[in-house]
Design a protein around this motif. Sequence first.
Motif, PDB file in Angstrom:
ATOM      1  N   LYS A 197      -7.845  19.885 -29.753  1.00  0.00           N
ATOM      2  CA  LYS A 197      -8.622  18.683 -29.452  1.00  0.00           C
ATOM      3  C   LYS A 197      -7.740  17.592 -28.842  1.00  0.00           C
ATOM      4  CE  LYS A 197     -12.446  20.410 -30.512  1.00  0.00           C
ATOM      5  NZ  LYS A 197     -13.397  20.702 -29.417  1.00  0.00           N
ATOM      6  N   PHE A 198      -6.472  17.581 -29.230  1.00  0.00           N
ATOM      7  CA  PHE A 198      -5.538  16.622 -28.647  1.00  0.00           C
ATOM      8  C   PHE A 198      -5.418  16.845 -27.147  1.00  0.00           C
ATOM      9  CE2 PHE A 198      -1.222  15.769 -27.149  1.00  0.00           C
ATOM     10  CZ  PHE A 198      -1.085  14.419 -27.445  1.00  0.00           C
ATOM     11  N   SER A 202     -14.172  15.276 -26.605  1.00  0.00           N
ATOM     12  CA  SER A 202     -13.382  16.292 -25.917  1.00  0.00           C
ATOM     13  C   SER A 202     -13.809  16.489 -24.471  1.00  0.00           C
ATOM     14  CB  SER A 202     -13.506  17.629 -26.664  1.00  0.00           C
ATOM     15  OG  SER A 202     -12.943  17.527 -27.949  1.00  0.00           O
ATOM     16  N   TYR A 203     -12.811  16.677 -23.606  1.00  0.00           N
ATOM     17  CA  TYR A 203     -13.060  16.990 -22.199  1.00  0.00           C
ATOM     18  C   TYR A 203     -12.236  18.234 -21.841  1.00  0.00           C
ATOM     19  CZ  TYR A 203     -15.176  12.364 -21.781  1.00  0.00           C
ATOM     20  OH  TYR A 203     -15.986  11.262 -21.929  1.00  0.00           O
ATOM     21  N   PRO A 204     -12.806  19.427 -22.026  1.00  0.00           N
ATOM     22  CA  PRO A 204     -12.089  20.665 -21.712  1.00  0.00           C
ATOM     23  C   PRO A 204     -11.610  20.740 -20.268  1.00  0.00           C
ATOM     24  CG  PRO A 204     -14.025  21.143 -23.033  1.00  0.00           C
ATOM     25  CD  PRO A 204     -14.123  19.702 -22.629  1.00  0.00           C
ATOM     26  N   ILE A 205     -12.226  19.952 -19.377  1.00  0.00           N
ATOM     27  CA  ILE A 205     -11.820  19.951 -17.967  1.00  0.00           C
ATOM     28  C   ILE A 205     -10.347  19.553 -17.829  1.00  0.00           C
ATOM     29  CG2 ILE A 205     -12.525  17.560 -17.592  1.00  0.00           C
ATOM     30  CD1 ILE A 205     -12.784  20.452 -15.069  1.00  0.00           C
ATOM     31  N   ILE A 206      -9.833  18.800 -18.798  1.00  0.00           N
ATOM     32  CA  ILE A 206      -8.428  18.399 -18.783  1.00  0.00           C
ATOM     33  C   ILE A 206      -7.538  19.646 -18.860  1.00  0.00           C
ATOM     34  CG2 ILE A 206      -6.612  17.155 -20.023  1.00  0.00           C
ATOM     35  CD1 ILE A 206      -8.732  15.173 -20.951  1.00  0.00           C
ATOM     36  N   GLU A 235     -13.053  27.567 -24.623  1.00  0.00           N
ATOM     37  CA  GLU A 235     -12.931  28.753 -25.484  1.00  0.00           C
ATOM     38  C   GLU A 235     -11.518  28.871 -26.050  1.00  0.00           C
ATOM     39  OE1 GLU A 235     -15.717  30.761 -26.156  1.00  0.00           O
ATOM     40  OE2 GLU A 235     -16.591  29.004 -25.184  1.00  0.00           O
ATOM     41  N   ILE A 236     -10.992  27.760 -26.518  1.00  0.00           N
ATOM     42  CA  ILE A 236      -9.666  27.736 -27.130  1.00  0.00           C
ATOM     43  C   ILE A 236      -9.803  27.127 -28.514  1.00  0.00           C
ATOM     44  CG2 ILE A 236      -7.298  26.878 -26.979  1.00  0.00           C
ATOM     45  CD1 ILE A 236      -7.685  26.648 -23.955  1.00  0.00           C
TER      46      ILE A 236
END
Length: 245
Positions: free
Chosen positions: A50-51, A61-65, A140-141
């Motif tokens: 999440k960090f 959260s922004y998974p795009i990062i 998916e992590i």
Amino acid sequence: MKQIKIDKIPARLDFIQSASGLILALFMWAHMFFVSTILLGKEVMYNVTKFFEGEYFFGESYPIIVTIAAGAIFIIFIAHALVALRKFPSNYKKYKIMKNHIKSFNHTDTTLWFWQIFTGFAMFFLGSIHLYIIMTNPSEIGPYASADRVVTEWMWPLYILLLLAVELHGSIGLYRLALKWGWFEGSDTKKSRSNLRKLKYAITIFFLTLGFITLAAYIKIGIEHKSKAGERYHKVTKTIQGTQQ
């Protein structure tokens, strides 16, 4: 007298190869430590995930990062591979000449160079698959998602080969970089080279051990979670009374 023009392209390509290799090797070490947080517990690994998704900075959260970061590493990875290709044997005849040279010369550093080529070739394919998966599936992590990918999606064979290729290639690469650019070189060159080689072997053993222990932890979680594959880990919260929600 006619001035001789010096071709600086080989030197520039060599610098690009060294710089990109250093970045990738340092990233490899950092990545291994981040992934191995699963050894400290699912909650720790979840928080680290999440960090990197920016939750502690943006409130969500922004998974795009993760996709952007993996994409940047992928670009450096491809650039490094393309520049390094110029030093690979271009055909089987040259490969045989190189093998015979290594066998007859029996020089440790030359043998390490061959293993760096071999692992680099393997890593180009294995690493590309892994980076593409991370880029296209950034959400998916996590403790369960990553473990499911390792076990249920049968990625563990690829990760074993990738671990071996990455750790050997990276440690050899850093060792050769240190020799090439004179890092940590003392007054006694032979002693410095010997110490660097010992450090290289120590680093290889450390990260391979950490990597296999970490992979074993994900396999264990994946096997235990196999009946619920696809279910995602959710952070455990506690009420004031200490009961879990």
